[in-house]
Design a protein around this motif. Structure first.
Motif, PDB file in Angstrom:
ATOM      1  N   GLN A   1       0.707 -11.608  -2.760  1.00  0.00           N
ATOM      2  CA  GLN A   1      -0.359 -12.617  -2.808  1.00  0.00           C
ATOM      3  C   GLN A   1      -0.940 -12.833  -1.415  1.00  0.00           C
ATOM      4  O   GLN A   1      -2.157 -12.911  -1.236  1.00  0.00           O
ATOM      5  CB  GLN A   1       0.218 -13.917  -3.366  1.00  0.00           C
ATOM      6  CG  GLN A   1      -0.808 -15.002  -3.579  1.00  0.00           C
ATOM      7  CD  GLN A   1      -0.173 -16.378  -3.477  1.00  0.00           C
ATOM      8  OE1 GLN A   1      -0.111 -16.986  -2.415  1.00  0.00           O
ATOM      9  NE2 GLN A   1       0.325 -16.854  -4.599  1.00  0.00           N
TER      10      GLN A   1
ATOM     11  N   GLN B   1       3.530  -5.925  -7.520  1.00  0.00           N
ATOM     12  CA  GLN B   1       2.203  -5.893  -6.884  1.00  0.00           C
ATOM     13  C   GLN B   1       2.311  -5.362  -5.456  1.00  0.00           C
ATOM     14  O   GLN B   1       1.449  -4.628  -4.988  1.00  0.00           O
ATOM     15  CB  GLN B   1       1.619  -7.306  -6.823  1.00  0.00           C
ATOM     16  CG  GLN B   1       1.418  -7.970  -8.156  1.00  0.00           C
ATOM     17  CD  GLN B   1       0.068  -7.624  -8.747  1.00  0.00           C
ATOM     18  OE1 GLN B   1      -0.877  -7.381  -7.999  1.00  0.00           O
ATOM     19  NE2 GLN B   1      -0.003  -7.574 -10.054  1.00  0.00           N
TER      20      GLN B   1
ATOM     21  N   ASP C   1      -0.051 -15.412 -10.761  1.00  0.00           N
ATOM     22  CA  ASP C   1       1.373 -15.306 -10.408  1.00  0.00           C
ATOM     23  C   ASP C   1       2.219 -16.121 -11.379  1.00  0.00           C
ATOM     24  O   ASP C   1       3.268 -15.683 -11.835  1.00  0.00           O
ATOM     25  CB  ASP C   1       1.619 -15.840  -8.986  1.00  0.00           C
ATOM     26  CG  ASP C   1       1.173 -14.859  -7.913  1.00  0.00           C
ATOM     27  OD1 ASP C   1       0.879 -13.697  -8.258  1.00  0.00           O
ATOM     28  OD2 ASP C   1       1.106 -15.255  -6.739  1.00  0.00           O
TER      29      ASP C   1
ATOM     30  N   ARG D   1      -2.966  -9.722  -0.124  1.00  0.00           N
ATOM     31  CA  ARG D   1      -4.305  -9.587  -0.731  1.00  0.00           C
ATOM     32  C   ARG D   1      -5.332 -10.327   0.124  1.00  0.00           C
ATOM     33  O   ARG D   1      -6.454  -9.851   0.299  1.00  0.00           O
ATOM     34  CB  ARG D   1      -4.308 -10.134  -2.166  1.00  0.00           C
ATOM     35  CG  ARG D   1      -3.703  -9.184  -3.176  1.00  0.00           C
ATOM     36  CD  ARG D   1      -4.029  -9.606  -4.610  1.00  0.00           C
ATOM     37  NE  ARG D   1      -3.270 -10.770  -5.045  1.00  0.00           N
ATOM     38  CZ  ARG D   1      -2.054 -10.699  -5.612  1.00  0.00           C
ATOM     39  NH1 ARG D   1      -1.484  -9.534  -5.817  1.00  0.00           N
ATOM     40  NH2 ARG D   1      -1.425 -11.786  -5.983  1.00  0.00           N
ATOM     41  N   ARG D   2      -4.961 -11.481   0.638  1.00  0.00           N
ATOM     42  CA  ARG D   2      -5.893 -12.232   1.497  1.00  0.00           C
ATOM     43  C   ARG D   2      -6.052 -11.554   2.860  1.00  0.00           C
ATOM     44  O   ARG D   2      -7.144 -11.546   3.432  1.00  0.00           O
ATOM     45  CB  ARG D   2      -5.401 -13.678   1.678  1.00  0.00           C
ATOM     46  CG  ARG D   2      -5.307 -14.427   0.367  1.00  0.00           C
ATOM     47  CD  ARG D   2      -5.155 -15.921   0.575  1.00  0.00           C
ATOM     48  NE  ARG D   2      -3.883 -16.343   1.111  1.00  0.00           N
ATOM     49  CZ  ARG D   2      -2.780 -16.566   0.388  1.00  0.00           C
ATOM     50  NH1 ARG D   2      -2.815 -16.383  -0.922  1.00  0.00           N
ATOM     51  NH2 ARG D   2      -1.669 -16.970   0.959  1.00  0.00           N
TER      52      ARG D   2
ATOM     53  N   GLU E   1       2.357 -14.548 -14.886  1.00  0.00           N
ATOM     54  CA  GLU E   1       3.224 -13.361 -14.919  1.00  0.00           C
ATOM     55  C   GLU E   1       4.694 -13.766 -14.996  1.00  0.00           C
ATOM     56  O   GLU E   1       5.484 -13.137 -15.702  1.00  0.00           O
ATOM     57  CB  GLU E   1       2.979 -12.490 -13.686  1.00  0.00           C
ATOM     58  CG  GLU E   1       1.696 -11.692 -13.796  1.00  0.00           C
ATOM     59  CD  GLU E   1       1.448 -10.800 -12.586  1.00  0.00           C
ATOM     60  OE1 GLU E   1       0.764  -9.790 -12.741  1.00  0.00           O
ATOM     61  OE2 GLU E   1       1.944 -11.129 -11.487  1.00  0.00           O
TER      62      GLU E   1
ATOM     63  N   GLN F   1      -1.115 -23.097  -3.687  1.00  0.00           N
ATOM     64  CA  GLN F   1      -0.111 -22.359  -4.468  1.00  0.00           C
ATOM     65  C   GLN F   1      -0.177 -22.751  -5.949  1.00  0.00           C
ATOM     66  O   GLN F   1      -0.005 -21.911  -6.825  1.00  0.00           O
ATOM     67  CB  GLN F   1       1.273 -22.672  -3.881  1.00  0.00           C
ATOM     68  CG  GLN F   1       2.304 -21.580  -4.059  1.00  0.00           C
ATOM     69  CD  GLN F   1       1.841 -20.206  -3.643  1.00  0.00           C
ATOM     70  OE1 GLN F   1       1.736 -19.318  -4.472  1.00  0.00           O
ATOM     71  NE2 GLN F   1       1.541 -20.015  -2.362  1.00  0.00           N
TER      72      GLN F   1
ATOM     73  N   ALA G   1     -10.151 -17.340  -0.721  1.00  0.00           N
ATOM     74  CA  ALA G   1      -8.713 -17.145  -0.884  1.00  0.00           C
ATOM     75  C   ALA G   1      -8.318 -17.049  -2.358  1.00  0.00           C
ATOM     76  O   ALA G   1      -7.398 -16.311  -2.719  1.00  0.00           O
ATOM     77  CB  ALA G   1      -7.951 -18.283  -0.195  1.00  0.00           C
TER      78      ALA G   1
ATOM     79  N   ARG H   1      -7.440 -11.435 -10.854  1.00  0.00           N
ATOM     80  CA  ARG H   1      -6.236 -11.005 -11.572  1.00  0.00           C
ATOM     81  C   ARG H   1      -6.074 -11.799 -12.860  1.00  0.00           C
ATOM     82  O   ARG H   1      -5.680 -11.260 -13.894  1.00  0.00           O
ATOM     83  CB  ARG H   1      -5.004 -11.176 -10.684  1.00  0.00           C
ATOM     84  CG  ARG H   1      -4.980 -10.203  -9.512  1.00  0.00           C
ATOM     85  CD  ARG H   1      -3.732 -10.381  -8.682  1.00  0.00           C
ATOM     86  NE  ARG H   1      -2.544 -10.126  -9.457  1.00  0.00           N
ATOM     87  CZ  ARG H   1      -1.491 -10.934  -9.549  1.00  0.00           C
ATOM     88  NH1 ARG H   1      -1.476 -12.070  -8.886  1.00  0.00           N
ATOM     89  NH2 ARG H   1      -0.470 -10.618 -10.275  1.00  0.00           N
TER      90      ARG H   1
ATOM     91  N   ASP I   1       5.615 -10.207  -8.236  1.00  0.00           N
ATOM     92  CA  ASP I   1       4.963 -10.077  -6.931  1.00  0.00           C
ATOM     93  C   ASP I   1       5.425  -8.801  -6.228  1.00  0.00           C
ATOM     94  O   ASP I   1       4.634  -8.140  -5.553  1.00  0.00           O
ATOM     95  CB  ASP I   1       5.251 -11.305  -6.063  1.00  0.00           C
ATOM     96  CG  ASP I   1       4.393 -11.322  -4.791  1.00  0.00           C
ATOM     97  OD1 ASP I   1       3.186 -11.613  -4.911  1.00  0.00           O
ATOM     98  OD2 ASP I   1       4.923 -11.014  -3.711  1.00  0.00           O
TER      99      ASP I   1
ATOM    100  N   PRO J   1      -9.135 -13.171  -5.197  1.00  0.00           N
ATOM    101  CA  PRO J   1      -8.281 -12.147  -5.812  1.00  0.00           C
ATOM    102  C   PRO J   1      -7.411 -12.703  -6.933  1.00  0.00           C
ATOM    103  O   PRO J   1      -7.105 -11.974  -7.896  1.00  0.00           O
ATOM    104  CB  PRO J   1      -7.427 -11.628  -4.650  1.00  0.00           C
ATOM    105  CG  PRO J   1      -7.668 -12.514  -3.488  1.00  0.00           C
ATOM    106  CD  PRO J   1      -8.886 -13.330  -3.755  1.00  0.00           C
ATOM    107  N   GLU J   2      -7.036 -13.964  -6.834  1.00  0.00           N
ATOM    108  CA  GLU J   2      -6.184 -14.565  -7.873  1.00  0.00           C
ATOM    109  C   GLU J   2      -6.972 -14.785  -9.164  1.00  0.00           C
ATOM    110  O   GLU J   2      -6.458 -14.569 -10.262  1.00  0.00           O
ATOM    111  CB  GLU J   2      -5.599 -15.891  -7.375  1.00  0.00           C
ATOM    112  CG  GLU J   2      -4.853 -15.790  -6.053  1.00  0.00           C
ATOM    113  CD  GLU J   2      -3.861 -14.634  -6.025  1.00  0.00           C
ATOM    114  OE1 GLU J   2      -3.104 -14.482  -6.995  1.00  0.00           O
ATOM    115  OE2 GLU J   2      -3.865 -13.869  -5.037  1.00  0.00           O
TER     116      GLU J   2
ATOM    117  N   LEU K   1       5.980 -14.801  -1.427  1.00  0.00           N
ATOM    118  CA  LEU K   1       5.067 -14.063  -2.311  1.00  0.00           C
ATOM    119  C   LEU K   1       4.157 -13.189  -1.440  1.00  0.00           C
ATOM    120  O   LEU K   1       3.000 -13.494  -1.201  1.00  0.00           O
ATOM    121  CB  LEU K   1       4.260 -15.035  -3.179  1.00  0.00           C
ATOM    122  CG  LEU K   1       5.077 -15.832  -4.197  1.00  0.00           C
ATOM    123  CD1 LEU K   1       4.232 -16.914  -4.858  1.00  0.00           C
ATOM    124  CD2 LEU K   1       5.675 -14.907  -5.271  1.00  0.00           C
TER     125      LEU K   1
ATOM    126  N   GLY L   1       7.137 -19.845  -2.348  1.00  0.00           N
ATOM    127  CA  GLY L   1       5.764 -19.368  -2.141  1.00  0.00           C
ATOM    128  C   GLY L   1       5.611 -18.548  -0.871  1.00  0.00           C
ATOM    129  O   GLY L   1       4.808 -17.615  -0.826  1.00  0.00           O
TER     130      GLY L   1
END
Lengths: 239, 289
Positions: free
Chosen positions: B188, B269, A139, B191-192, A142, A133, A214, A221, B266, A217-218, B185, B182
């Motif tokens: 997020q 998204q 995240d 997406r995985r 943002e 995390q 994992a 972004r 989030d 994608p982060e 979210l 968390g």
């Protein structure tokens, strides 16, 4: 006594102690004795107990002579979801600093004993999720940009700071409204490895692969949010 | 932590001393984080029944009514689960630390024996949060239909804190707040999930809609799972109150405001990822936009 001129908000295990020291090597930057690099002022307000009476107490850490600058750098502020709006109230004009590192390296570095100290009672599963995390930078950015306009936030890339510390330090000084020239006069700006991370933790191939997928994608972004980042400096990721 | 770290070989004395101190403290303190027992031995397959990769796997979200919904799915006459087997298998929890092999793939398939034509599955709400799990699940159950039940993230947070509250109120702190945040979210996490499974293999339900129209949403769930249409006795739709959520924790206004603001990016998204969600059902989404 007034609000800090700058506040570093991220991120743990990414060279923030090194960068904070370089900033404080500037002749116009001051730190009152007894004040740490990390003030952790907002940590305790996770339960919504904040009142604006806290503002004056926060400001007490930033005594400096007229014309001088003062600030702090608590790398957890960016992860703690309640902090950006409180920081905005306590230091609306502060310049915000963020130093980001390859999230997989950051994760690995967090496996050392230092982070264990914070997460002593966690299961390996909880620790892995916590470490993951902390590397979800898009995240966090943002959320930060909801509280502070992007032009008030400098997002630095650790690997670029390592490669060319003087140039990135000049950028940092200029962003803080300081004379950038002292960056060139520094004798040894190279990153000295933090003593606590000497003993390096390692990841298995499968763990590295799982993290790479994992985080993909982060990282993508983040590249959209901070186009000047050079993702080729982050091992597994090419733009 | 590496094998060398664990065995203590080649480490300076001070490091070894700190590690043993950590081990002692870990043992002495209550281990935080829900740690259920592993799934145990797979059940025996009855003569004439099949042990096959499961038909459906629920993967999220914690504190979003998944026990209720899983029980309703279990009411369908074609859905089978051995009597002593829990709703949550937690099969993948330990595989952050352990290599996942073909033997594990085979073992996972053996958990849900059922007669030919029957359907079987499980629902472990932590799978969606554990970043290593969607890819492993894809290897272990590539054809499984994936179920996700989402709830207003602020309500999920409140309920999650109430859950922790039951276990250890006094030690609640910053790390619990960050962890619980968390788990809400959703974009997020999805997406995985969507990187591992095609979009059409995943059904995303909203808890609030299930509460308003349980019959309609259950029909939708059955259709998605390829189950025949059946009508259940309406008394079955009553949601039993989970004892851990019975005691409501009220959030301070300042915290509600912070959560609402913090979830907004989030949620933006999420609606882009799952346009069919009705965010009007989530007060947090309405307030944050």
């Amino acid at each position: 006594m007034s609000a800090p001129d700058f506040v570093g908000v991220g991120t743990a295990r990414s060279g923030t102690t090194w960068w904070d020291e370089l900033i404080h090597a500037h002749p116009d930057v001051y730190r009152a004795s007894g004040v740490a690099k990390e003030v952790h002022f907002f940590d305790r307000y996770w339960d919504g107990s904040w009142t604006d009476a806290g503002i004056a107490r926060y400001h007490a850490s930033f005594a400096r002579p007229a014309g001088g600058l003062a600030g702090e750098w608590t790398p957890g502020y960016m992860v703690d979801f309640w902090v950006p709006p409180l920081l905005r109230r306590a230091a609306p004009e502060a310049r915000i600093l963020v130093l980001l590192r390859d999230p997989i390296e950051r994760f690995r570095s967090g496996l050392t004993l230092t982070e264990n100290r914070l997460t002593l009672s966690w299961t390996p599963r909880a620790a892995a999720n916590g470490g993951f995390q902390r590397g979800c930078y898009a995240d966090q950015l943002e959320r930060l940009w909801q509280a502070f306009p992007p032009e008030q936030v400098l997002v630095l890339q650790y690997e670029r700071c390592v490669r060319d510390p003087r140039a990135e330090l000049r950028r940092t000084f200029a962003f803080l409204g300081l004379d950038p020239a002292p960056a060139d006069a520094l004798t040894a700006p190279e990153h000295r490895v933090n003593a606590t991370s000497v003993r390096k933790a390692t990841l298995s191939e499968a763990q590295r692969a799982a993290l790479t997928r994992a985080f993909a994608p982060e990282v993508e972004r983040l590249g959209g949010l901070v186009p000047e980042f050079d993702m080729s400096l982050w091992g597994e990721y090419e733009p | 932590m590496t094998a060398a770290h664990r065995s203590g070989r080649d480490l300076p004395l001070t490091v070894r001393a700190r590690q043993s101190a950590i081990r002692v403290l870990r043992a002495a303190r209550k281990v935080r984080g829900h740690r259920p027992p592993g799934p145990g031995t797979p059940p025996r397959v009855r003569a004439g029944w099949v042990g096959a990769p499961r038909d459906f796997v629920g993967i999220g979200a914690q504190k979003a009514g998944t026990s209720w919904w899983s029980a309703l799915i279990g009411e369908h006459p074609d859905v089978h689960r051995p009597g002593d087997q829990p709703k949550e298998l937690h099969f993948f929890d330990e595989y952050w630390e352990r290599p996942f092999t073909e033997a594990d793939v085979e073992r996972y398939a053996r958990y849900f024996p059922r007669p030919p034509g029957g359907s079987a599955g499980e629902w472990t709400p932590g799978y969606m949060v554990d970043f290593w799990t969607p890819q492993l699940l894809r290897r272990a159950a590539p054809e499984a239909r994936i179920l996700v039940l989402l709830r207003d993230p602020l309500e999920r947070y409140r309920s999650g804190m109430a859950h922790t509250d039951e276990m250890d109120r006094r030690s609640l702190g910053r790390q619990d707040a960050v962890g619980s945040f968390g788990r809400g979210l959703y974009a997020q996490q999805l997406r995985r999930v969507f990187a591992a499974f095609p979009r059409e293999q995943v059904l995303i339900l909203q808890y609030e809609r299930c509460r308003i129209d349980p019959e309609g949403e259950l029909s939708r769930t059955f259709r998605f799972l390829g189950l025949r249409e059946v009508s259940l006795d309406p008394s079955r739709f009553q949601r039993p109150v989970n004892p851990t959520t019975a005691r409501k924790v009220e959030l301070r206004p300042e915290l509600r405001a912070a959560l609402t603001a913090a979830y907004a990016p989030d949620l933006a998204q999420l609606i882009a990822l799952v346009p069919e969600l009705d965010l009007d059902l989530w007060p947090t989404a309405r307030a944050g936009t």
